[in-house]
Design an enzyme around this catalytic site. Structure first.
Site, mmCIF file in Angstrom:
data_model
loop_
_atom_site.group_PDB
_atom_site.id
_atom_site.type_symbol
_atom_site.label_atom_id
_atom_site.label_comp_id
_atom_site.label_asym_id
_atom_site.label_seq_id
_atom_site.Cartn_x
_atom_site.Cartn_y
_atom_site.Cartn_z
ATOM 1 N N GLU A 247 54.029 47.004 31.290
ATOM 2 C CA GLU A 247 52.577 46.989 31.041
ATOM 3 C C GLU A 247 52.191 46.872 29.562
ATOM 4 O OE1 GLU A 247 50.902 50.296 33.251
ATOM 5 O OE2 GLU A 247 51.546 49.416 35.158
ATOM 6 N N GLU A 352 55.919 47.085 40.500
ATOM 7 C CA GLU A 352 55.489 48.488 40.505
ATOM 8 C C GLU A 352 54.189 48.663 41.270
ATOM 9 O OE1 GLU A 352 55.405 50.750 36.646
ATOM 10 O OE2 GLU A 352 53.754 51.814 37.636
#
Ligand SMILES: *[C@@H]1O[C@H](CO)[C@@H](O)[C@H](O)[C@H]1NC(C)=O
Ligand SMILES: *[C@@H]1O[C@H](CO)[C@@H](O)[C@H](O)[C@H]1NC(C)=O
Ligand SMILES: *[C@@H]1O[C@H](CO)[C@@H](O)[C@H](O)[C@H]1NC(C)=O
Ligand SMILES: *[C@@H]1O[C@H](CO)[C@@H](O)[C@H](O)[C@H]1NC(C)=O
Ligand SMILES: *[C@@H]1O[C@H](CO)[C@@H](O)[C@H](O)[C@H]1NC(C)=O
Ligand SMILES: *[C@@H]1O[C@H](CO)[C@@H](O)[C@H](O)[C@H]1NC(C)=O
Ligand SMILES: *[C@@H]1O[C@H](CO)[C@@H](O)[C@H](O)[C@H]1NC(C)=O
Ligand SMILES: *[C@@H]1O[C@H](CO)[C@@H](O)[C@H](O)[C@H]1NC(C)=O
Length: 507
Positions: A247, A352
C-alpha cells in the site's frame, strides 16, 4: 467380537468426516475446534455418472457432502441454469490463501499444541481447505505486537551489517510456515511484502506517517530484500514471489489518518526503484525467478498504474499486479481494467482483504457473520471475472478482539482463537474461502459458461487438471433455489441449493 467392532469403527471414521460442532453466536454461527476435535472436509470421490456436491449455508456450517446421479433428461423447472455445452476457457488458477502475519503466529501459539495442529490442518491439510498461496510480511506490519524492521537504530548501515531476523520471524512465523509447507508436501507458494524500510532510510525517520525512501538508500533497500530471502532460505523457507511495497498510498497519509507502518512511492519513484534497483538486483541474484508483483494496494491508484506497467524500463522486470479490496465499495470495478498492460501479459492477484476494518456501525470481530463470508465470495467472483488467478486473505488467525494489532486497529479473520479455553472458532469466512481453495485447485482453467435466469445466483466454473469440472455456486437468495447444470455430454445435474449458501458441485 472385539476386532470386528474395532473394524466397524475404523470403517465408519474413514467414511464420515467429522461434523462441525456448531455454536450459536450473536452474529450467526461458528464451528468450534479444540485439542481433540475439529471438523474436516469429507473426501472427494467423483465417479462416472455421478456428481458430488459440498454445501455450506448460513444455518449449517462445515462441508456437507452429498452424491447425486447425472440424469439424461428431466421435467423439472429450474430457477438457475449453467450451460457447459459451449464454453471457452479463460485464465489458469494460481491459488488461494492468507497471510502469516506476526499476529497470526502469536494467536496460533496461544493455543495448546494439539489445537495448533488441528488449526494448521484446517488451513493446509488434506482434510482441511488446502491453502496453497500465502503472503509473508518482510518485518513488522500493523498486525505485529511492536514496530520493528531487520536493521533498526543503525543510522546509515548501508552494507546492512546489522541485518537480523526478529523473534517474530523465528518464533511466530517460520515454525508455522514450515508446518504448513509440510502439510502441503512442499507445494505451498509464498510471496513476501515489506511495509516499511528502517526509519533511517526514510525522509521522516519513522515507521509510520508521511515518509518516502531517501534516494541515497534506493540500492540499500533492494539489497535488504535479498538479505531477507537469504535469511529465510537459511531457515528452509523459499519464496515464489515478492510485491514491490505494501500500500504505497499509506506512505502519504499523516498519522491522524493512518498509523499503519508504511512507505510512500509515487509511480515515478516506484518506476525508478524497480527499473534501476529492485528489478536488476533480484534478476541478478540467486532469487532471479521470483515473480515481481506491482501495485499491492487498493483501487484508488489503479488509474495511475499504466504509468508503471506501460513503462519500457519497468515492464521487463515485472510479472503481475496485486490488488487489495479496501475501497471496492466506493470505486468502480471497471478500474481493474487498468491492470492490463499492452506490452506484456501480467497476472492479476488479490493480495489482501479483511472484514471489520471500518469501525462505523460494525465491530472488528463479528463472530459468526455470514454477511462477511458473502463479502469474500462476491469479491473473489468479481476479481475472477476480471481475470484474477488467485485471492489471498489477510490475517489467518486473530484473537477474540481481532488482534493483537500494534496500532490497535483490530479487524476480523476467518479463524478466531479463544485463549482462555484453548479453543478456536472457524467462521463462515473460513468455509467461504474453503470452497475456492479446496476445490478450485492450482492449474484449473476458468470456463466462460452461460449462466441463465437468476442474478442472485453466481458461479465460478473450472476444469481442473484432474479433468474434474468444479462449479462453485453462490446463492444469495434468502430461499432455496433449484439449479440445473447441463454438461458437455448433454447430461443434467438437478439439485436444490439452500438459501444463503455456497456450494461446490464436482463431476
Ligand atoms: C472438544 O470438543 C468436543 C466436541 O465438541 C467435545 O466433545 C470435547 O469435550 C472437547 N474437549 C475439550 C477438552 O474441551
Ligand atoms: C467412492 O465411490 C465409489 C463408487 O460410488 C465407491 O464404490 C467407493 O466406496 C467410494 N470410496 C470412498 C472412499 O468413499
Ligand atoms: C503428500 O504425500 C503423501 C505421500 O506421498 C500422500 O499420501 C499425500 O496424499 C500427499 N498430500 C497432499 C496434500 O498432496
Ligand atoms: C513432514 O513431516 C514428517 C514428520 O516430521 C516427515 O516424516 C515428512 O517427511 C514431512 N513431509 C514433507 C513433505 O516434508
Ligand atoms: C546484472 O548486473 C550487470 C552488472 O552489474 C548488469 O549489467 C546487468 O544489466 C544486470 N542484469 C539484469 C538482468 O539486470
Ligand atoms: C471464550 O471462552 C470463554 C469461556 O467459555 C467465554 O466466556 C467467552 O465468551 C469465549 N470468547 C468468545 C469470543 O466466544
Ligand atoms: C488473549 O486474548 C486477549 C483478548 O484479545 C488478549 O488481550 C490477550 O493478550 C491474549 N493472551 C494471550 C496469551 O495471547
Ligand atoms: C484429461 O483429458 C484429456 C482429454 O481427454 C486427456 O488428454 C488427459 O490425459 C486427461 N488428464 C487426466 C489427468 O486424466
Amino acid at each position: 467380537m472385539k476386532p470386528i467392532a474395532l473394524f466397524v469403527i475404523l470403517l465408519i471414521s474413514n467414511v464420515f468426516s467429522e461434523e462441525c460442532s456448531q455454536l450459536n453466536t450473536k452474529y450467526g454461527h461458528v464451528c468450534v475446534c479444540n485439542s481433540t476435535y475439529c471438523d474436516t472436509v469429507p473426501e472427494l470421490n467423483v465417479s462416472a455418472g455421478k456428481y458430488q456436491i459440498y454445501t455450506t449455508s448460513i444455518g449449517h456450517l462445515g462441508f456437507t457432502s452429498t452424491i447425486g446421479e447425472l440424469q439424461k433428461s428431466t421435467n423439472e423447472v429450474s430457477e438457475h441454469k449453467i450451460n457447459l455445452v459451449k464454453v471457452s476457457t479463460k485464465q489458469k488458477v494460481l491459488g488461494f490463501g492468507g497471510a502469516f502475519t506476526g499476529s497470526t503466529g502469536v494467536n496460533i501459539k496461544s493455543l495448546p499444541e494439539a489445537a495448533q495442529e488441528k488449526l494448521l490442518k484446517s488451513y493446509f491439510g488434506e482434510t482441511g481447505i488446502q491453502y496453497n498461496l500465502c503472503r509473508v510480511p518482510i518485518g513488522g506490519t500493523d498486525f505485529s505486537t511492536k514496530f520493528y524492521t531487520y536493521d533498526d537504530n543503525q543510522k546509515g548501515d548501508v552494507k546492512l551489517e546489522h541485518f537480523a531476523l526478529d523473534e517474530e520471524d523465528t518464533i511466530f512465523k517460520i515454525p508455522f510456515i514450515k508446518k504448513a509447507m509440510n502439510l502441503t508436501n512442499n507445494s505451498l507458494k509464498l510471496f513476501a511484502t515489506a511495509w516499511t524500510a528502517p526509519p533511517w532510510m526514510k525522509t521522516n525517520n519513522d515507521y509510520t506517517g508521511v515518509g518516502l525512501l531517501k534516494f541515497k538508500y534506493y540500492q540499500t533497500w533492494a539489497d535488504y530484500y535479498i538479505k531477507f530471502f537469504e535469511e529465510y532460505s537459511k531457515n528452509g523457507v523459499n519464496f515464489w514471489g515478492v510485491t514491490t511495497q505494501n500500500e504505497p498510498t499509506d506512505g502519504f497519509l499523516p498519522k491522524f489518518l493512518s498509523k499503519i507502518n508504511s512507505m510512500g512511492f509515487t509511480p515515478k519513484l516506484m518506476n525508478k526503484w524497480i527499473a534501476k534497483h529492485l528489478g536488476p538486483t533480484i534478476r541478478n541474484s540467486t532469487f532471479k525467478d521470483l515473480k515481481i508483483i506491482v501495485h499491492d494496494d487498493s483501487r484508488q491508484t489503479l488509474p495511475l498504474l499504466p504509468l508503471t506497467i506501460e513503462n519500457e524500463d519497468v515492464i521487463q522486470f515485472i510479472d503481475g499486479v496485486g490488488v487489495h479490496w479496501y475501497l471496492d465499495d466506493l470505486l468502480p470495478t471497471s478500474w481493474l481494467k487498468y491492470t492490463k498492460s499492452s506490452k506484456k501479459e501480467l497476472f492479476l492477484l488479490g493480495t489482501e482483504a479483511c472484514n471489520g476494518y471500518r469501525h462505523i456501525n460494525s465491530k472488528s470481530v463479528e463472530l459468526g457473520s455470514w454477511h462477511r463470508a458473502e463479502n469474500y465470495i462476491k469479491n473473489i467472483l468479481t476479481d475472477f471475472e476480471y481475470g484474477s488467478i488467485g485471492w489471498v486473505d489477510w490475517n489467518m488467525v486473530l484473537d477474540q478482539e481481532g488482534g493483537p494489532c500494534v496500532i490497535n486497529n483490530k479487524v476480523d479473520s476467518p479463524i478466531i482463537t479463544n485463549n482462555t479455553t484453548g479453543e478456536f472458532y472457524k467462521q463462515p469466512m473460513f468455509y467461504a474461502m474453503g470452497h475456492f481453495s479446496k476445490f478450485i485447485i492450482p492449474k484449473s482453467v476458468v470456463m466462460d459458461v452461460q449462466n441463465e435466469y437468476s442474478s442472485k445466483v453466481k458461479s465460478l466454473t473450472v476444469l481442473r487438471p484432474d479433468n474434474i469440472t468444479a462449479a462453485v455456486i453462490f446463492n444469495e437468495h434468502l430461499l432455496h433455489t433449484k439449479i440445473e447444470i447441463l454438461t458437455k455430454e448433454g447430461l443434467l445435474i438437478n439439485t436444490i441449493v439452500p438459501g444463503r449458501s455456497i456450494n461446490t458441485i464436482l463431476f
